[in-house]
Every structure is written in C-alpha cells, then in structure tokens.
Write a protein that holds these residues in place. Structure first.
Motif, PDB file in Angstrom:
ATOM      1  N   PRO A 188       0.803  -1.224   0.000  1.00 32.31           N
ATOM      2  CA  PRO A 188       0.000   0.000   0.000  1.00 32.31           C
ATOM      3  C   PRO A 188       0.837   1.276   0.000  1.00 32.31           C
ATOM      4  O   PRO A 188       2.009   1.285   0.394  1.00 32.31           O
ATOM      5  CB  PRO A 188      -0.793  -0.117   1.311  1.00 32.31           C
ATOM      6  CG  PRO A 188       0.141  -0.859   2.222  1.00 32.31           C
ATOM      7  CD  PRO A 188       0.927  -1.808   1.351  1.00 32.31           C
ATOM      8  N   LYS A 315      -4.665  -3.678   3.495  1.00 31.41           N
ATOM      9  CA  LYS A 315      -5.107  -3.324   2.141  1.00 31.41           C
ATOM     10  C   LYS A 315      -5.930  -4.460   1.538  1.00 31.41           C
ATOM     11  O   LYS A 315      -6.925  -4.208   0.845  1.00 31.41           O
ATOM     12  CB  LYS A 315      -3.903  -3.013   1.250  1.00 31.41           C
ATOM     13  CG  LYS A 315      -4.296  -2.653  -0.176  1.00 31.41           C
ATOM     14  CD  LYS A 315      -3.125  -2.203  -1.008  1.00 31.41           C
ATOM     15  CE  LYS A 315      -3.557  -1.859  -2.435  1.00 31.41           C
ATOM     16  NZ  LYS A 315      -2.444  -1.355  -3.269  1.00 31.41           N
ATOM     17  N   SER A 407      -6.793   0.650  -2.976  1.00 32.55           N
ATOM     18  CA  SER A 407      -7.913   0.523  -2.051  1.00 32.55           C
ATOM     19  C   SER A 407      -8.667   1.843  -1.963  1.00 32.55           C
ATOM     20  O   SER A 407      -8.172   2.895  -2.395  1.00 32.55           O
ATOM     21  CB  SER A 407      -7.413   0.116  -0.668  1.00 32.55           C
ATOM     22  OG  SER A 407      -6.647   1.165  -0.086  1.00 32.55           O
TER      23      SER A 407
END
Length: 445
Positions: A188, A315, A407
């Motif tokens: 992420p 995530k 995300s």
C-alpha cells in the motif's frame, strides 16, 4: 541417427536437408520449416490477432451506443467532512461492479464500466469532476450527497474538448505521463491516517499543495489530473496479496498440480510402483527428513517487517478498484512553463510514497514525454502526446500501462474534496452559501 531423432508420427522433419538448404537457399529452408510444423505458429498468431480485432470491434460498437455524463461537484465552504467521507463514497461506488459473462463479452461487446475521478485547473480555476455512464449517475450523486448533503452537483461540458489532440500543434503544447507503481500492487501507499498529527489529531491535507499550485496557473494554462477506476470482485488481487503475505511470513505454499501435470505423472508413478514391487522394495518406505525445530519466521520479524505485513493485510481487507493515473499539463507555447505544474504534481504524489512499501512514479519509458530518447525524439514524443491526451479524453482503462489495485483508502488520499479550512486556493470552486428550504410558516403578502 541424428535425423531419426527428429522423426515424429505426424511430422517427418529432415534435419540434414534443412541445414543444407539454410546454408545455400534460406527461402527453401523457410519453406521446409513452414511445411514441417511452422504453420502452427502462424495459425496461433492469426487466431490471436483475429480474436483481438473481433473483441475490439464488438466493444467499440457497444461503447458507441453508451451515454456518458460529466458531473462537476462543488463543496460548501462550511463543510467539516474529512477524507474518510470520500473513502465511504468510493466504498459505495464499488456497487457499480457487474459480472460480465462470455456471451456478453464476445457477442454483445459488454465490459466493466469505468468511473473517472478528475481534478482540472483551467487557467487557475480548480474544479472536481466525475465522468461515468449516465446509468451510474444516480449511484454517484447518492453516494456524494450521503456524505456531503449541501454539495452542488451539476452536469458540465467536457473540458478536454477545448484543446487540440494532435501534436505537434502550432499554438499548443503539452507534457504528460501515466503514474506507475514501483512495487507489486498488494503493497500500500501512505494513506491519510498517517497524515494526522498524533498530538492534536489534526489532518494535514496531503493534496492541499496540489490544489494551491493548480490555482496559480495563468491564462492559457491547464492542468489535468485523472484516476480511472474499474470496479472489481478482487479475486485476482486477493491471490496476489496472499502470495506477498506468505512471502513476508516465510510460509511455503506448494502450488497445486494442474490436470495436465497429474495426467503426465500418473503413468510415471505407476511405473515406479511396479518397479518397487518387482524389486521387493515395497516394504521399505523412504525416510522423511527430520524437520528442524526452528522458531516461526513471524517471531523473527523486525518491527518494520511486521508493520509492512500488517499494512498489506489491511489493504487486502479493503474494497478497491483497478486504477490508472494520468496527469497532463497543457499550455500555449508562449506561456508554457513546466515547473509551474509538473514538479508540484510529482511532489504532491511523492507524499504518499514510502521506501519500504509502495511508491508511484511517472512512467517515461512508454507513455510519458522523455528527453532521454535517442532516435526520432521529437516525433516519438509527439506521438506519445497525441496518444496520451486521446486516452485521457476517452477515459480509457486499457490504453497505456496496465492498471493496478488501489484501495478506497488510497484513492481517498490521492483524490478527495479539500478540507476548506486548510486550503486557501483563491479560485477553488466551492459553494459560498448553504441552501435550505424556506420555513413552512413564512407569511405571504
């Protein structure tokens, strides 16, 4: 002997004739190779090409029948919502995902509809846009009004149609690129919770600097920032994430053998069993290697490694989209100055980068304008300019680099309505007054 090694039940390939022809007559050698199995490669290539052309044809016809809408959004000056509200909006927009079957894809040309979220500065006037199918308008408006009840949403003209799309152009020039992920997408980016002050709890808006620089553009200058989102069921992403998680944990996962592998190994295993029985070695089982009682790798992780593992798992648990990020700075040649928009944009995006997890960088190898090209630099850069602005205007999810997973939390960090108490961009579009229904008991003359 050598020739017999290349004799098969279907193809009789004369290796000596081929080698002799290759030295004296290359054309004859090519004919020999083609006749003795080379035609299969050609058939496979033609099938792939026809398959691609057919899919492009049916999807182009289907896309031409679709109606699109451009929505411009203004947020009230008095809004106190945070970035989490925008993450909730993206969670709602994930409802646009639809399963497309084989018949819908290959016969009717249907595909997953994309949603494009954009920020555009037209001569310093900064606006937020959402571009989507008209059929998704209710979903988008409901998702925004649920978090920002006093927002103003109106249909707008497509701002990308006011500049040329073919380059070189006598009056206009542009610089643009797509942003690409440095690490595999399960890792992420740095997200908005990490921009909160741990003492005061105040969120330092990560895109405030971007909006401030966008508002400083002058006459004849434009900056466009686009994220194209494709809703997905996340099955493929979760498989990729599980591989990364197992790697970080040090867990060995044996791949499941395919049906073809099982079919090939079955007679081999049967032959081994027969030989074992014939030699009388069936009773002696092979000794298993003793496993060392090493401590689990999870116990050996450093605090930094444990943090990365937890971030990847976080995530994986969140709703996400397959995304493409584009940026364009377009200006008249007489006023164009890349340092006013390009460096500030890249600097704003770098706030979300980390060295131990994910980072975004401009792609200068395939899509972006590059000064490091050796051959036909001007022509190649102009071709990239035309291709990139066409992809931006078409909100394409397939032209350029492959999309990657972001995300809802990452998307909300990269694109969100400003926290107006922190953003002082003078030309940022916003609602100056709150609208309300008149009182029911108001007297009328």
């Amino acid at each position: 002997m050598l020739q017999s090694l290349y004799s098969f039940s279907i193809f009789q390939f004369d290796l000596n004739a081929f080698l002799n022809a290759a030295g004296s007559d290359p054309f004859t050698a090519m004919v020999i190779l083609f006749v003795n199995g080379g035609w299969i490669i050609l058939v496979v290539f033609l099938f792939w090409m026809l398959r691609t052309l057919w899919l492009d044809l049916v999807q182009s016809k289907a896309a031409a029948k679709k109606e699109w809408v451009m929505l411009e959004i203004d947020i009230p000056r008095t809004s106190e919502q945070t970035v989490r509200a925008v993450e909730n909006i993206f969670s709602n927009l994930a409802g646009a995902h639809s399963s497309v079957g084989w018949t819908d894809t290959w016969i009717h040309g249907e595909s997953q509809a994309s949603i494009s979220i954009e920020i555009a500065s037209i001569e310093g006037r900064v606006s937020f846009f959402v571009h989507s199918l008209s059929s998704l308008r209710d979903l988008i408006e409901a998702s925004i009004y649920a978090q920002y009840p006093d927002a103003e949403i109106r249909e707008a003209e497509d701002y990308t149609k006011n500049v040329p799309i073919n380059y070189p152009d006598e009056e206009w020039d542009l610089w643009g690129t797509e942003m690409t992920n440095v690490q595999p997408d399960p890792y992420p980016l740095r997200t908005y919770p990490e921009f909160e002050d741990k003492v005061s709890g105040e969120l330092k808006d990560p895109i405030a600097v971007l909006l401030e620089n966008f508002s400083r553009l002058g006459k004849g200058e434009q900056a466009w920032y686009q994220i194209v989102m494709l809703p997905t069921d996340q099955k493929d992403f979760r498989k990729r994430a599980e591989k990364v998680i197992n790697k970080l944990k040090g867990t060995e996962v044996k791949p499941k053998p395919s049906v073809l592998t099982q079919v090939i190994e079955l007679p081999i295993q049967a032959a081994q069993d027969v030989m074992s029985v014939a030699l009388g070695s069936s009773g002696s089982a092979p000794k298993k290697e003793e496993k060392k009682n090493d401590p689990p790798r999870m116990m050996m992780l450093s605090p930094g490694e444990r943090y990365v593992l937890e971030a990847v798992e976080r995530k994986e648990s969140k709703i996400g989209f397959m995304c493409k990020i584009r940026f364009l700075y377009i200006a008249k040649k007489t006023v164009m100055k890349k340092s006013k928009a390009v460096q500030p944009f890249i600097g704003a995006i770098k706030q979300m980068n980390t060295f131990n997890m994910q980072a975004l960088k401009p792609d200068l190898k395939r899509t972006g304008m590059s000064s490091n090209l050796w051959w036909f630099k001007a022509r190649r850069n102009n071709t990239r300019k035309s291709k990139l602005i066409r992809a931006y205007r078409g909100r394409s999810s397939w032209v350029g680099l492959s999309p990657f997973q972001l995300s809802g939390e990452e998307l909300a960090t990269l694109w969100h309505f400003p926290i107006l108490l922190q953003v002082r961009a003078p030309q940022l579009r916003r609602v100056e007054a709150k609208k309300a229904e008149p009182p029911a008991n108001i007297p009328f003359a």
